[in-house]
Each structure stands twice: as C-alpha cells, then as structure tokens.
Design an enzyme around this catalytic site. Structure first.
Site, mmCIF file in Angstrom:
data_model
loop_
_atom_site.group_PDB
_atom_site.id
_atom_site.type_symbol
_atom_site.label_atom_id
_atom_site.label_comp_id
_atom_site.label_asym_id
_atom_site.label_seq_id
_atom_site.Cartn_x
_atom_site.Cartn_y
_atom_site.Cartn_z
ATOM 1 N N ASP A 123 0.857 -1.175 0.000
ATOM 2 C CA ASP A 123 0.000 0.000 0.000
ATOM 3 C C ASP A 123 0.900 1.235 0.000
ATOM 4 O O ASP A 123 2.116 1.130 0.096
ATOM 5 C CB ASP A 123 -0.970 -0.019 1.176
ATOM 6 C CG ASP A 123 -0.246 0.137 2.501
ATOM 7 O OD1 ASP A 123 0.980 0.314 2.490
ATOM 8 O OD2 ASP A 123 -0.913 0.082 3.543
ATOM 9 N N ASP B 99 -7.943 -7.687 0.627
ATOM 10 C CA ASP B 99 -7.043 -7.850 1.769
ATOM 11 C C ASP B 99 -7.787 -7.376 3.003
ATOM 12 O O ASP B 99 -8.672 -6.526 2.910
ATOM 13 C CB ASP B 99 -5.773 -7.007 1.596
ATOM 14 C CG ASP B 99 -6.012 -5.560 1.984
ATOM 15 O OD1 ASP B 99 -6.632 -4.831 1.180
ATOM 16 O OD2 ASP B 99 -5.632 -5.153 3.096
ATOM 17 N N CYS C 57 -12.479 -28.414 7.610
ATOM 18 C CA CYS C 57 -11.282 -27.658 7.232
ATOM 19 C C CYS C 57 -10.062 -28.568 7.112
ATOM 20 O O CYS C 57 -9.781 -29.356 8.021
ATOM 21 C CB CYS C 57 -11.014 -26.566 8.274
ATOM 22 S SG CYS C 57 -9.516 -25.628 7.930
ATOM 23 N N CYS D 265 -6.914 -27.701 7.117
ATOM 24 C CA CYS D 265 -5.652 -27.128 7.617
ATOM 25 C C CYS D 265 -5.054 -28.035 8.695
ATOM 26 O O CYS D 265 -5.754 -28.828 9.310
ATOM 27 C CB CYS D 265 -5.856 -25.707 8.132
ATOM 28 S SG CYS D 265 -6.364 -25.568 9.856
ATOM 29 N N CYS E 238 -6.690 -27.975 12.210
ATOM 30 C CA CYS E 238 -7.921 -28.741 12.362
ATOM 31 C C CYS E 238 -7.683 -30.250 12.256
ATOM 32 O O CYS E 238 -8.397 -31.032 12.873
ATOM 33 C CB CYS E 238 -8.956 -28.298 11.331
ATOM 34 S SG CYS E 238 -9.605 -26.654 11.668
ATOM 35 N N HIS F 103 -5.285 -21.487 10.677
ATOM 36 C CA HIS F 103 -6.662 -21.909 10.397
ATOM 37 C C HIS F 103 -7.466 -20.787 9.726
ATOM 38 O O HIS F 103 -8.101 -21.011 8.698
ATOM 39 C CB HIS F 103 -7.382 -22.363 11.668
ATOM 40 C CG HIS F 103 -8.850 -22.466 11.439
ATOM 41 N ND1 HIS F 103 -9.416 -23.496 10.719
ATOM 42 C CD2 HIS F 103 -9.869 -21.602 11.715
ATOM 43 C CE1 HIS F 103 -10.719 -23.285 10.597
ATOM 44 N NE2 HIS F 103 -11.016 -22.136 11.189
HETATM 45 ZN ZN LIG Z 1 -8.605 -25.309 10.018
#
Ligand SMILES: [Zn+2]
Length: 365
Positions: free
Chosen positions: A100, A273, A311, A313, A316, A342
């Site tokens: 930015d 963003d 999820c 990830c 998780c 996560h």
């Molecule tokens: Zn997750």
C-alpha cells in the site's frame, strides 16, 4: 480473454463471468495469481505468526501477500530495506507482494501535523518523530521495497466528512495519482490507482472516471468499510465495482468479513485484503463453516473436536478446540500460530470455492 497490462510482464486473463462476478488469472513476473484472491496482510514484513513456508504450503498456498509502506518505512527503515535488496529477499518471500502507499496508515495511525496539496506531515506512532510523505516519497519507498504491485498515494477522508472536505480530498487524490504514476518505479513493478469518493455515488463515479483514464495496471476501491453501514458499503460495491475497466484487475482495499468477500466478488471485485483473519485469530475469534467460534468460551473447554471438521488445515487435522482454548488461556505463543493458520486457510478456501463456482456455472469470457 487475455489483456497485456501497461507494465511489462503483467497480464490479466479473464476466464469466466457469472453476473458481475469474474474468475481470472493475474499473470506477474513472480507467478500467477488466480482471482478472485484473498491477500494475507504482512504489515511489518511478516504475516503475523506465519513463516513464508507455512504461507506457501497447501492448502493455504498464498499466491500474494501485502506489505505496509508506512510501517516498513518507519521500522526497519529504508537503509535496512535497501541493504537487504528489497522486501522479497528481506522476508524470504519469493511470490508477489502488493504494497500500500502508506496513505491509509498516515491518516488512521499517525499524528497528523499538516495536509496540503503537496503531501502530509505526520508524527510516527512509534516514537513521535516527524516525517513527510508525498506521492513521490511513497513511490520511492515502494521502489526500494521492490513490491510487484505498488499503490498510489491517496487521501482517505473519514466517511462522515462534509462534502467540501470530500471534494478537496478527491481532487488531491487525482493529482497525487498522476504524480505517483509519473514517479520512478522499480523494474517490473505494476501500479494500481485508487478510486475514492465515500458513499456518494455521483462522487464515486466521477472519481472512477478520472482515475481509470490515467492508464493504471489495475484499479482499487478505497475508503470503504471506514465507518459507514454495511448496507452503504454494499450499495457502493453493487453500483460501482462493475464500472471499473473489465480488462484490468479490481481490488477492494481493507474489506472484510467472509460475507463482505462474497458480496464483493458478486459485484465484480478480484482482489481483497484485510487484517480480519489474522487479527481475529490472535483475539480468539475463529472462522468455521458452522459459524464463528469464540475459542475462550467455556463451551470449548472439554470439546475434543476440531475448530471446523470440514477444514483441511493442519490445525484442524491435528488439534482440538479444547487444546486451542487451553493454549489461548495460558497465553502460549503456539496458539497464535495455530489459530492464524486456520483462519487464513478458511479465507483462502472460501474465496477459492466462490472462484470454482464462477468457473463451473459462469460463461467463458
Ligand atoms: Zn482449520
């Protein structure tokens, strides 16, 4: 449909449209960015709590991150950034970076001394030291940082500012956009213009015309979600986003919730963003398919299931809500790492699913 952008090495490929929503690919010298895309925010040269390897690893697989000109200019400063050979080398991040211009931070964080037609004099929020930012200075900082996409220096007045203040800021933002574009850039650095104008549609559309006439590589909507109601944000998005040139990437700055992203994408936005997934993670708020999880809640004390069973990830797949709650309560630093991974994965997959839907149900562009 592929369009070469003004900066060499950049092109935008529109693959499909569904109403105003678009799926595409922004090709850059440092790699392809599938759009719509959510860009994790790396304010001070780090996406807080994440290593570059963690950001790159699937399923998160971040293709582009943000850096903040204002923060990096104040600390570590240009001498260090220059000696390091730019932000990519300094932070060991080899994929694209968008910086930015520092405008939003100067107006929201710093102590403002003076705004005039040339630039802004402000005091650092870190040590109170006095600095001056102009379009040329902002572009010089972004040149040294060596970001792949630089943003023009703009003035974002408060959403409730009176009409005369808005008009002065608007005229200034157009003049500063021209100066930013004329200033020297790093080789292979694209520049995006910013459309301001608050929630007044006439003002927004007028400014959109001024900014899009200047020949930027892409265009952003700034000054949204800065205090106006969600309905007003969505009204501006619905009325204005699809008017931005269709052959260039469209970026909605600093917004927002998963719902905001869905609305933005439906309105025709390609890039987003927001600090929400990273900041909320550290504050105990986790996103899940079944709704938001407030990890400190007593209900999680004995819950040995994951934050979100859908999820993929590693947080998780590996850890329970009870464990995360314990880490949070004990102020263990591992909590911030697991929670951030996560939330960023949730955002990445949310946007990727919407992209898949546009590709599956939309019309080929
Ligand atoms: Zn997750």
């Amino acid at each position: 449909m592929l369009t070469e952008l003004p900066t060499r090495g950049f092109s935008f490929e529109l693959l499909a449209t569904l109403g105003n929503a678009r799926a595409g690919i922004l090709h850059t010298p440092r790699g392809d960015i599938e759009t719509p895309v959510f860009m994790p925010v790396g304010t001070a040269g780090t996406v807080k709590a994440m290593t570059a390897d963690e950001l790159r690893a699937p399923p998160l697989d971040a293709k582009i991150i943000l850096g903040n000109t204002y923060h990096l200019y104040l600390r570590p400063g240009l001498e260090v950034m220059g000696a390091a050979g730019g932000l990519h080398k300094f932070a060991a991040w080899d994929r694209p970076i968008l910086t930015d211009s520092g405008g939003f931070q100067v107006f929201s964080l710093a102590g403002i001394n003076e705004i005039d037609d040339d630039g802004v004099t402000f005091r650092s929020h870190i040590d109170g030291s006095k600095h001056r930012l102009t379009p040329e200075v902002s572009m010089e900082i972004q040149r040294v940082l060596g970001s792949d996409i630089a943003m023009v220096f703009d003035q974002c007045p408060p959403g409730d500012a009176p009409a005369d203040v808005q008009e002065v800021a608007l005229a200034r933002t157009t003049a500063w956009a021209k100066r930013s574009l004329a200033a020297p850039h790093a080789t292979g650095q694209a520049v995006f213009g910013i459309v301001q104008g608050g929630t007044d549609l006439e003002r927004r559309k007028r400014h959109l015309g001024e900014i899009t006439a200047l020949g930027f590589d892409g265009h952003a909507l700034g000054g949204l979600a800065v205090g106006e109601s969600v309905e007003e944000t969505y009204r501006v998005l619905d009325e204005v986003a699809h008017l931005l040139p269709a052959d260039r990437p469209r970026y909605l700055m600093g917004v927002g919730t998963p719902q905001d992203l869905e609305r933005g994408i439906a309105a025709g936005i390609d890039m987003f963003d927001c600090v929400m997934p990273t900041r909320n993670a550290r504050n105990g708020y986790l996103f899940a398919a079944g709704g938001r999880v407030n990890i400190p809640n007593a209900a999680n004390r004995l819950d040995l299931g994951p934050i979100d069973p859908t999820c993929p990830c590693s947080t998780c797949r590996t850890h329970s809500r009870a464990y995360l709650r314990h880490l949070y309560q004990a102020k263990e630093i591992l909590y911030a790492r697991l929670a951030t991974l996560h939330n960023l994965t949730f955002y990445a997959l949310h946007v990727r699913r919407l992209r898949e839907r546009i590709l599956a149900e939309g019309q080929r562009a």
